[in-house]
Structures are given as structure tokens and as C-alpha cells.
Design a protein around this motif. Structure first.
Motif, short mmCIF file in Angstrom:
data_model
loop_
_atom_site.label_atom_id
_atom_site.label_comp_id
_atom_site.label_asym_id
_atom_site.label_seq_id
_atom_site.Cartn_x
_atom_site.Cartn_y
_atom_site.Cartn_z
N ILE A 166 6.82 3.65 4.83
CA ILE A 166 5.71 3.77 5.77
C ILE A 166 4.69 4.59 5.68
O ILE A 166 3.34 4.23 5.78
CB ILE A 166 6.45 4.04 6.91
CG1 ILE A 166 7.61 3.02 7.23
CG2 ILE A 166 5.63 3.90 8.13
CD1 ILE A 166 7.05 1.55 7.42
N LYS A 167 4.87 5.78 5.01
CA LYS A 167 3.92 6.79 4.75
C LYS A 167 2.76 6.34 3.81
O LYS A 167 1.51 6.34 3.99
CB LYS A 167 4.30 8.33 4.27
CG LYS A 167 5.06 9.14 5.35
CD LYS A 167 5.49 10.14 4.90
CE LYS A 167 5.92 11.11 6.20
NZ LYS A 167 6.66 12.50 5.95
N VAL A 168 3.40 5.76 2.67
CA VAL A 168 2.44 5.41 1.63
C VAL A 168 1.74 4.00 2.13
O VAL A 168 0.34 3.97 1.93
CB VAL A 168 3.34 5.08 0.38
CG1 VAL A 168 2.49 4.32 -0.81
CG2 VAL A 168 4.05 6.23 0.00
N LEU A 169 2.24 3.13 2.92
CA LEU A 169 1.66 2.04 3.26
C LEU A 169 0.61 2.50 4.42
O LEU A 169 -0.66 1.69 4.12
CB LEU A 169 2.56 1.10 4.00
CG LEU A 169 2.10 -0.21 4.94
CD1 LEU A 169 1.48 -1.07 3.69
CD2 LEU A 169 3.13 -0.87 5.39
N GLU A 223 -3.59 1.58 3.92
CA GLU A 223 -4.17 0.75 4.90
C GLU A 223 -5.30 1.60 5.49
O GLU A 223 -6.45 1.07 5.70
CB GLU A 223 -3.41 0.37 6.04
CG GLU A 223 -2.24 -0.72 5.58
CD GLU A 223 -1.39 -1.21 6.73
OE1 GLU A 223 -0.81 -2.36 6.61
OE2 GLU A 223 -0.92 -0.39 7.48
N SER A 224 -5.12 2.87 5.58
CA SER A 224 -6.26 3.67 6.21
C SER A 224 -7.45 3.63 4.98
O SER A 224 -8.70 3.71 5.56
CB SER A 224 -5.80 5.02 6.43
OG SER A 224 -5.51 5.74 5.00
N GLN A 225 -7.28 3.71 4.08
CA GLN A 225 -8.16 3.55 2.95
C GLN A 225 -9.12 2.17 3.12
O GLN A 225 -10.35 2.01 3.16
CB GLN A 225 -7.70 3.62 1.55
CG GLN A 225 -7.44 5.22 1.40
CD GLN A 225 -6.91 5.49 -0.09
OE1 GLN A 225 -7.81 5.51 -0.91
NE2 GLN A 225 -5.70 5.76 -0.25
N ALA A 282 -11.23 1.95 5.61
CA ALA A 282 -12.56 2.69 5.65
C ALA A 282 -13.28 2.11 4.50
O ALA A 282 -14.51 2.77 4.35
CB ALA A 282 -12.09 4.27 5.05
N GLY A 283 -13.07 0.75 4.04
CA GLY A 283 -13.89 0.18 3.26
C GLY A 283 -13.73 0.65 1.70
O GLY A 283 -14.79 0.35 0.82
N LEU A 284 -12.82 1.36 1.58
CA LEU A 284 -12.34 1.79 0.02
C LEU A 284 -11.24 1.33 -0.68
O LEU A 284 -10.39 0.51 -0.09
CB LEU A 284 -12.08 3.30 -0.04
CG LEU A 284 -12.99 4.36 0.81
CD1 LEU A 284 -12.32 5.74 0.93
CD2 LEU A 284 -14.29 4.67 -0.10
N GLU A 285 -11.72 1.23 -1.99
CA GLU A 285 -10.55 0.79 -2.85
C GLU A 285 -9.53 1.74 -2.81
O GLU A 285 -9.64 2.92 -3.40
CB GLU A 285 -10.90 0.46 -4.35
CG GLU A 285 -9.94 -0.20 -5.10
CD GLU A 285 -9.51 -1.52 -4.81
OE1 GLU A 285 -8.20 -1.85 -4.65
OE2 GLU A 285 -10.20 -2.30 -4.31
N PRO A 286 -8.11 1.42 -2.23
CA PRO A 286 -7.11 2.40 -2.36
C PRO A 286 -6.75 3.06 -3.62
O PRO A 286 -6.35 2.25 -4.51
CB PRO A 286 -5.83 1.73 -1.57
CG PRO A 286 -6.51 0.62 -0.79
CD PRO A 286 -7.83 -0.02 -1.69
N ILE A 287 -6.75 4.50 -3.56
CA ILE A 287 -6.24 5.10 -4.77
C ILE A 287 -5.32 6.03 -4.13
O ILE A 287 -5.29 6.32 -3.05
CB ILE A 287 -7.22 5.63 -5.57
CG1 ILE A 287 -7.66 6.72 -4.50
CG2 ILE A 287 -8.38 4.77 -6.15
CD1 ILE A 287 -8.59 7.79 -5.54
N PHE A 288 -4.20 6.47 -4.95
CA PHE A 288 -3.34 7.39 -4.52
C PHE A 288 -2.98 8.47 -5.81
O PHE A 288 -2.99 8.20 -7.06
CB PHE A 288 -1.93 6.61 -4.38
CG PHE A 288 -0.69 7.57 -3.87
CD1 PHE A 288 -0.78 7.81 -2.56
CD2 PHE A 288 0.02 8.10 -4.71
CE1 PHE A 288 0.22 8.63 -2.12
CE2 PHE A 288 1.24 8.76 -4.21
CZ PHE A 288 1.23 9.24 -3.15
N GLN A 289 -2.86 9.79 -5.07
CA GLN A 289 -2.42 10.66 -6.11
C GLN A 289 -1.34 11.75 -5.56
O GLN A 289 -1.35 11.62 -4.11
CB GLN A 289 -3.49 11.65 -6.49
CG GLN A 289 -4.52 10.95 -7.39
CD GLN A 289 -6.00 11.83 -8.11
OE1 GLN A 289 -5.78 13.01 -7.73
NE2 GLN A 289 -6.66 11.29 -8.23
N ALA A 290 -0.59 12.20 -5.97
CA ALA A 290 0.82 12.93 -5.33
C ALA A 290 0.17 13.82 -4.48
O ALA A 290 1.05 14.25 -3.45
CB ALA A 290 1.55 13.63 -6.57
#
Length: 516
Positions: A456-459, A463-465, A468-476
Motif C-alpha cells: 500500500i505504501k509503494v502504491l 499514485e501521488s506522482q 502530480a503529472g510526473l512519471e513515477p520513479i522510486f528509490q529506497a
């Protein structure tokens, strides 16, 4: 040859009793526990993610088109689509042709409806488990590597649970199911060439086909995940498209029968006759059981392939693998169901005739040439499943050891099982796989449920990105409370904002040039 014939005959005779016991135990496990557990967990994940498998279908297709970047090791990464085809290679197999026919034979038309239900619910489980596979992947020698064993160890600090899962998946997929797939190829080709392979007949033909399949599979298997994914990237779309076209032709030739087929499916799913005769549970069980064995949602198989992909955010591969469940069940399995149901003459209750039922139905609709066409389709489906099933085993062997000698020994054993499937009766193996699949489901879904707060946290991060109109990226560093995410250290270029900003700039320039 005589020694081989005697050995095969002895194996078939000596395992007859064991087959009956295992079948009974497996049937009870599925009917009295697993069916309800799968639905309950799927519904739990559906509620927790607010129906992610329904409200994000557009996102599933969008993420499938993501480009392949450059990995931490400087190599071109395995794209989301290529990882999707590896898992689809395992999903889209004999179960889509023989398994669906078996479900209809043993459960009636209503079983098809329950296959659709388990796919709709199971897509949520597929999303969650594949997100976790990506989240807890690690950097391997040739590519990223991950799966349920890895998120059990890294997310739950339960390596012992991961080792149990490894035992289930290696035996079931890398050994048993590769043999089952080879057996299906032998059966299909024997039907086309008119070779009698009943009992221990046609052993020369069996050996020839088995050797050819084992040699081809060996070359691909020893090539590693990049060779495997390069083969499946071409083979899976081609074979699926051809089979779907064939099914659409059958549907087009029988448009007037389709309303009646749909009526039979829905009536059989909730039918008074089935309820009164006590077979309604059998209808539901057969549909859900064969649906799961086909699309593998919640079983913990697809995350092994999905984890190899280089994506900008863990949720992306969750979307892609959820789409795989729809692709497998709603399209490929449904095509088989319509082919069988419009033909009529279904031998209800006769398990032995299910293997050739789809071929017979096609011959009825399109003529004898269709038998040979389906032989090719079954061979491609089954061979792609051999490749995909093998990789599930490889990624889990790597969880235990990275040493080359054990891996090469494992590969040789897989090739032996590929050949063994050509010469032996596999009733015992098929039913054993059914039982072991149940064990896999229990272990994997337990881990997924325990890790749902992290899903749920990762999802929500994803979704928040997007909002905001951003392509979602993730880093630790985005979610520091989640530990053991060393693969998300920002060295993969797809996880860097500058990479996506550059793509956006080039896209804008291209649109501007086209506007002029």
C-alpha cells in the motif's frame, strides 16, 4: 529398447495406487480450503488497493510500453514487456488448451464463468506479489533477480519460509511441469501423424520427439535469462496472436450459437440442475482450479520473471503482471472455451478425452487441417512453458546458491525431465503438481498478506506522482522505513528523474516539429 519399455511399464503400474491417493487428497485440499482462501485473499487485496485491477487497466497498458534503459552493470536492461513475456510463456501453455477443455469436461460450461471470476479477483493478487517481487529484487550476476523467496527473506526476515517455497516451485515447475509440457507435445504430434502412443506404444517416436525438444531446450536454458527473454519476446506474441485469430474464426463461423453458449456458461455457473445434483461445488472448483493453474495468480510464479525487469517504479511490474492474468484467462482461455462449446459433443465426465477435445472441436469446425495447426500451437505453447517454467526454477536455485556447478547440475536435471516427459505416463506427476501448487499458494499468499502494508505504501507513492503529472520513479530513500531495498539505490537510469525529463523533452520537440 525392451529395457526402457519394461521400465516405463513398471513405473506406470507401480504408481497407479499413489496416483489415486494423491488425486483424492489434492481434490479435497482445493475444494475444502484453497478455493476459499484464494477468493478471500484476492478480495482482501482488492479492498486494500481500492480495486486496483479494475481502476488501473489503462495504466497496465501504459506501463507495458516503457523503454528498456541501462542497468547497474552497463547492459541494456530487460524491459517490462520482455519480463512480461517470460511469465506469459509459462502462463500460456497446455493449460490454456487442455486445462480449459478438462475444466469443461469435468465441470460443465459453468466452469468457464468461475475461471473468469478467479482471474478478476486474482489479478489483484498478481499485482501485489509482482510489486513485492520488484521491491525486494537484488542485483544478480547477469540481471536483477527476485521472487517470493526473496521477499520472504528480505521483507519478513524469514529465509526458512523462502526455502520452503523454493522446494515447492523447483519440484513443481522446473521438474514436473516441464515433463508435462513435453508429454503434451508428444501427444499432439502423435495425433497429427497418426502414431499410436497409448500405453508403451510408439516408444521410438516418443524418444525421437523427446530428444529434439531436450536439445533445443538445452541450448536456450544454458543461455541464461537474456537468451530466454529474447526467445519469449518473439515466440509468445506470435503464438498467442495466431491462436486468437483461429478462435475468432471459429466464433465468426458460429455467431448464431454464441448467445446459447453464453447462456450455458452463466446457467451452469448458478444452475438449479447443478445445485440439485450436488455438482455445483464441482463446477466452481473445476473452474477456479483450472483458472488458477492457467493464469497462476497468487501462486508466486510470475514475480520470479517480473523481478528481472528494469523499471522506474516497483508498482509498474505489478500493473504489467496483473494484465498478464487478463491476457491469459479472458483472452486465451476464453478462446479455447468457445471453440469447445460451439462444437458440442462434449464427453462430460470423461477426463481421458479432455486432452484431445480441443483438437477434435477444431477439426469439426474447420476441417482436418485444423488438427495440424493446433498441433503446432500446442507445441509452441508447451515449449514456451518449458522455458518459462525452467526460469522459475533457476531464479529460486540462485536464492540458495550462486555457484555455477550446482546451477549446471540443476539445468541437466531439468533437461532429463524434459526428455522423461516424452516417454512416461504422467498421471501421477500431473496430480502431484496439483497438490504441490496448493502448497505454493499457501506459502506465497501468507507472505503477501503479511507484506500488504508495504504494498500500500509503494502504491500510494506511485499514485501521488501520477497525480502530480510526473512519471513515477522510486528509490529506497523515498520510503526509508522499508529496509533491504539495495536494488533501488538510484544507479539504474530508469529510476533517475533526468532520464524521464529527457524523454519528455524529446517527445515535446517531436510533437512541435510535427505541428509545423
Amino acid at each position: 529398447m525392451d529395457i526402457l519399455l519394461d521400465a516405463v511399464h513398471w513405473i506406470n503400474q507401480s504408481t497407479a495406487g499413489a496416483t489415486e491417493v494423491i488425486t483424492g487428497f489434492s481434490d479435497n485440499l482445493w475444494a475444502n480450503f484453497l478455493m476459499y482462501a484464494l477468493v478471500a485473499v484476492g478480495l482482501f487485496i482488492t479492498v486494500a488497493t481500492r480495486g486496483i485491477q479494475f481502476r488501473s487497466i489503462g495504466e497496465m497498458f501504459r506501463t507495458l510500453k516503457d523503454p528498456a534503459g541501462t542497468e547497474y552493470n552497463g547492459k541494456k536492461s530487460i524491459s517490462a514487456f520482455r519480463a512480461f513475456t517470460v511469465s506469459a510463456a509459462s502462463r500460456v501453455g497446455v493449460g490454456n488448451i487442455v486445462g480449459v477443455a478438462l475444466a469443461i469436461t469435468m465441470g460443465g460450461p459453468g466452469a468457464v464463468f468461475w475461471m473468469w471470476v478467479i482471474a478478476s479477483v486474482g489479478a489483484a493478487s498478481a499485482f501485489a506479489e509482482s510489486l513485492l517481487g520488484q521491491l525486494y529484487k537484488r542485483k544478480g550476476e547477469d540481471s536483477y533477480i527476485g521472487g517470493p523467496a526473496y521477499y520472504m527473506q528480505r521483507g519478513l526476515n524469514a529465509r526458512w519460509l523462502g526455502l520452503i517455497f523454493v522446494g515447492f516451485i523447483v519440484i513443481t515447475y522446473a521438474f514436473v511441469f516441464v515433463a508435462v509440457q513435453t508429454n503434451a507435445i508428444v501427444g499432439a504430434t502423435a495425433g497429427s501423424f497418426g502414431v499410436d502412443i497409448s500405453g508403451t506404444n510408439g516408444m521410438g517416436f516418443r524418444i525421437l520427439v523427446g530428444v529434439v525438444i531436450a536439445i533445443i531446450a538445452g541450448f536456450i536454458i544454458f543461455g541464461g535469462i537474456r537468451t530466454i527473454s529474447s526467445v519469449t519476446e518473439v515466440l509468445v506474441p506470435v503464438m498467442a496472436v495466431f491462436y486468437l485469430i483461429l478462435g475468432l474464426i471459429v466464433v465468426a463461423l458460429n455467431l448464431d450459437a454464441i448467445p446459447g453458449v453464453l447462456a450455458d456458461i452463466f446457467a451452469g455457473a448458478f444452475g438449479i440442475r447443478e445445485f440439485v445434483t450436488g455438482t455445483l461445488i464441482a463446477v466452481i472448483t473445476q473452474g477456479m482450479r483450472r483458472g488458477l493453474l492457467s493464469n497462476e495468480a497468487g501462486m508466486g510464479t510470475a514475480p520470479n520473471a517480473g523481478a528481472t525487469a528494469s523499471v522506474s517504479h516497483p508498482a509498474k511490474q505489478g500493473f504489467v503482471q496483473a494484465l498478464g492474468v487478463y491476457f491469459d484467462t479472458m483472452l486465451v482461455c476464453s478462446v479455447t472455451a468457445f471453440i469447445v462449446l460451439v462444437s458440442g459433443n462434449i464427453p462430460y465426465g470423461d477426463r481421458d478425452q479432455a486432452g484431445t477435445l480441443t483438437q477434435t472441436a477444431l477439426a469439426t469446425q474447420l476441417g482436418p487441417w485444423a488438427i495440424h495447426f493446433l498441433t503446432v500451437a500446442i507445441a509452441l505453447f508447451a515449449f514456451s512453458s518449458i522455458i518459462g517454467n525452467y526460469y522459475y526454477g533457476e531464479s529460486n536455485i540462485r536464492f540458495v546458491t550462486e555457484k555455477h556447478l550446482p546451477m549446471n547440475v540443476f539445468r541437466l536435471v531439468v533437461i532429463v525431465f524434459v526428455f522423461f516427459g516424452a516417454i512416461a505416463s504422467l498421471d501421477l506427476l500431473w496430480n502431484l503438481a496439483d497438490l504441490l501448487n496448493g502448497g505454493m499458494v499457501i506459502v506465497n499468499l501468507t507472505a503477501v498478506c503479511l507484506l500488504m502494508p508495504k504494498v500500500i505504501k509503494v502504491l500510494r507513492n506511485y499514485e501521488s506522482q501520477r497525480k502530480a503529472g510526473l512519471e513515477p520513479i522510486f528509490q529506497a530513500s523515498d520510503l526509508p522505513e522499508i529496509k533491504n531495498l539495495d536494488a533501488w539505490d538510484g544507479t539504474d537510469e530508469l529510476t533517475q528523474r533526468s532520464y524521464w525529463d529527457e524523454i519528455e523533452r524529446k517527445t515535446a520537440e517531436k510533437k512541435a516539429a510535427q505541428g509545423k
